[in-house]
Design an enzyme around this catalytic site. Structure first.
Site, PDB file in Angstrom:
ATOM      1  N   GLY B  49      38.873  -9.204  13.826  1.00 53.87           N
ATOM      2  CA  GLY B  49      38.503 -10.558  13.440  1.00 53.87           C
ATOM      3  C   GLY B  49      38.308 -11.508  14.592  1.00 53.87           C
ATOM      4  N   ARG B  89      45.205  -8.640  23.844  1.00 53.30           N
ATOM      5  CA  ARG B  89      44.892  -9.769  24.702  1.00 53.30           C
ATOM      6  C   ARG B  89      43.729 -10.631  24.209  1.00 53.30           C
ATOM      7  NH1 ARG B  89      40.697  -9.270  27.813  1.00 53.30           N
ATOM      8  NH2 ARG B  89      41.441 -10.209  29.740  1.00 53.30           N
ATOM      9  N   THR B  91      42.728 -12.578  21.501  1.00 55.40           N
ATOM     10  CA  THR B  91      42.892 -13.962  21.061  1.00 55.40           C
ATOM     11  C   THR B  91      43.419 -14.832  22.193  1.00 55.40           C
ATOM     12  OG1 THR B  91      43.240 -13.376  18.755  1.00 55.40           O
ATOM     13  CG2 THR B  91      44.194 -15.459  19.486  1.00 55.40           C
ATOM     14  N   ALA B 287      48.807 -19.379  19.947  1.00 51.64           N
ATOM     15  CA  ALA B 287      48.728 -17.990  19.498  1.00 51.64           C
ATOM     16  C   ALA B 287      49.321 -17.031  20.533  1.00 51.64           C
ATOM     17  CB  ALA B 287      47.276 -17.610  19.226  1.00 51.64           C
ATOM     18  N   LYS B 288      49.829 -15.901  20.050  1.00 49.41           N
ATOM     19  CA  LYS B 288      50.195 -14.758  20.897  1.00 49.41           C
ATOM     20  C   LYS B 288      49.341 -13.574  20.452  1.00 49.41           C
ATOM     21  CE  LYS B 288      55.048 -16.121  21.322  1.00 49.41           C
ATOM     22  NZ  LYS B 288      56.449 -15.718  21.036  1.00 49.41           N
ATOM     23  N   GLU B 292      48.719  -4.987  18.774  1.00 48.26           N
ATOM     24  CA  GLU B 292      49.270  -3.632  18.890  1.00 48.26           C
ATOM     25  C   GLU B 292      50.731  -3.561  18.496  1.00 48.26           C
ATOM     26  OE1 GLU B 292      48.370  -1.266  22.393  1.00 48.26           O
ATOM     27  OE2 GLU B 292      46.760  -2.662  22.850  1.00 48.26           O
TER      28      GLU B 292
END
Lengths: 160, 333
Positions: B49, B89, B91, B287-288, B292
């Site tokens: 997304g 990574r 976002t 965000a983070k 995964e």
């Protein structure tokens, strides 16, 4: 090799093509007719991404020879929306976030449509059984199961 | 011989992105003549997304509706540089780059609007619906559509911006080896309940209860979608998946979807997902990277649950019936 003439009805339109003998329905649909909604996932009948509906039955188009479909009525996912309005199954897949990469989605929707055509109010177990020939590697299946159950509820409400 | 039940718990910290030689991503933003915005990236949407999230971030920063933004990730040859979509990574890195690019584009947009309205750019604000207003005097306004037309055909301005986000390489301290490989960590905890048949070695996962701390969920439904799928993948990693079951011997490796097994729709554990939002300091809008790590905590949780059930520690994945039976046999001897 001599070309083989094939005629069938695809999503309500008459189609006529010359194909090489042995051409799969999947390749005929994608490469000859230009309907790329059936996907070639494994080309050996194990993933279900190529599923289409032939004369009301769910078929793996990668294992179906185009020349055996003469005179058949074929439905693919690209034929479900009517006049820009999504089919209830497509709507439900969107609303329940049942698609991520999207590669399995057309096959899932075909399998679900055949189920709902025969069993408008399926149990969860019946949905699981109907989807068990289709592989998804993103969603964990639960959102897809919920999409089919949601579409079934929408159908029964419209019928009531 | 019996079916034995066990419960296991595991918690993880997961770094967003990676260290290597530095971790950069660039973004470019420009307006079309009619005031839509194009985000150009080399970062790729794998189905998680990214395009939607980048459109949201760009729209939020410029002050337009999300459907006014188009994200182009078409070509890694011609697009601005990105290290890639991996290590959770996308976002975080691309999002920060898009914010920087969108801020610069917004500034040009406001400057052009200021010229049209004959006010100072610093006196302008956006309404989020496609208009630019004078602060405190909203009746004085101009649409972004008209601003873009003016920039293109009258003022000769390019409403565009450049964005660059770099996590610099971290070198280890010579004495201690200490380093800072990541600036941003997501967290998760899973409790798994299993049944183990100590005669066949077969494991059935009954429930998985997951808590994920993922910074701010920029699109909550898409976060949930990824976490539900990831939890299922974690169980698959724990119990099913390998290309080389007898590594380094290559025999009996799965070669197709029939042999490389993952749980099917009939094998699903009862799954619960709880999302905790604690906005990160350096993430785009907090965000983070949850990508995964959402498939990680189930693995040790299932291994611990197997130990709880039958008292053997399986330290090689996947936890196959054969490995459990061999461990039970070794334990009995």
């Amino acid at each position: 090799m001599a070309k083989v003439p094939v005629q069938f009805t695809l999503n309500g339109s008459e189609k006529a093509e010359f194909v090489d003998g042995g051409t799969t329905l999947l390749n005929a649909l994608r490469d000859k007719i230009g309907d790329t909604s059936p996907k070639g996932g494994c080309h050996q009948g194990t993933c279900g991404a190529c599923s289409v509906i032939v004369d009301g039955e769910l078929r793996l188009s990668c294992l179906t020879l185009a020349e055996t479909c003469n005179g058949a009525t074929i439905t693919t996912t690209s034929g479900l929306a009517e006049g820009g309005v999504l089919h209830p199954l497509q709507r439900a897949f969107l609303d329940t976030f049942a698609s991520q990469c999207g590669f399995c989605t057309p096959g899932m929707i075909m399998a679900a449509k055949v189920l709902l055509d025969h069993t408008p109010n399926p149990s969860r177990d019946e949905v699981v059984e109907a989807l068990s020939g289709n592989i998804c590697r993103c969603t964990g299946y639960e959102p897809i199961i919920q999409a089919v159950l949601t579409a079934a509820r929408a159908n029964s409400q419209n019928a009531a | 011989m019996a079916i034995r039940r066990g419960r296991g718990v595991a918690a993880i910290n997961y770094p967003t992105g990676m260290n290597l030689g530095g971790d950069p991503t660039q973004a470019l933003v420009h307006s079309t003549p009619t005031g839509n915005f194009m985000v150009t990236l080399s970062s790729v949407d794998l189905g998680q997304g990214m395009k939607q999230i980048m459109a949201q971030i760009c729209a939020e920063t410029i002050g337009v509706p999300t459907d006014r933004v188009v994200v182009d990730t078409a070509d890694t040859d011609t697009g601005p540089h990105c290290m890639g979509t991996f290590a959770s990574r996308g976002t975080h890195r691309a999002g920060n780059a898009v914010i920087q690019a969108a801020k610069e584009a917004r500034q040009v947009m406001l400057e052009v609007a200021a010229e049209e309205l004959e006010v100072n750019a610093s006196d302008l604000e956006t309404d989020g619906q496609g208009n630019i207003l004078v602060k405190g005097a909203p009746q004085k306004s101009i649409s972004i559509f008209d601003v873009a037309l003016s920039a293109h055909f009258k003022r000769g301005r390019s409403i565009s911006g450049r964005g660059m986000f770099l996590i610099p390489r971290s070198y280890p301290e010579k004495e201690t080896g200490a380093m800072k490989p990541s600036t941003c960590y997501a967290h998760a905890c899973t409790v798994a309940e299993v049944e183990v048949d100590d005669e066949t070695g077969e494991v059935t996962v009954l429930t998985v209860k997951n808590v994920f701390e993922i910074g701010r969920a920029l699109n909550p439904k898409m976060v949930e979608q990824q976490l539900v799928g990831g939890s299922w993948m974690g169980i698959s990693h724990a119990l099913y998946e390998t290309t080389e079951p007898y590594y380094p011997n290559r025999d009996h490796g799965g070669t197709d979807f029939n042999q490389y097994l993952m749980p099917g729709p009939g094998d699903l554990a009862e799954t619960e997902i709880i999302v905790l939002e604690r906005p990160s300091g350096d993430g785009p809008y907090g965000a983070k990277g949850p990508g995964e790590m959402c498939a990680n905590p189930q693995i040790p949780a299932v291994a611990n649950a197997v130990f709880d059930a039958v008292g053997v520690r399986i330290d090689t994945l996947p936890i196959t019936p054969e490995r459990i039976l061999r461990a039970l046999k070794a334990q009995a001897n």
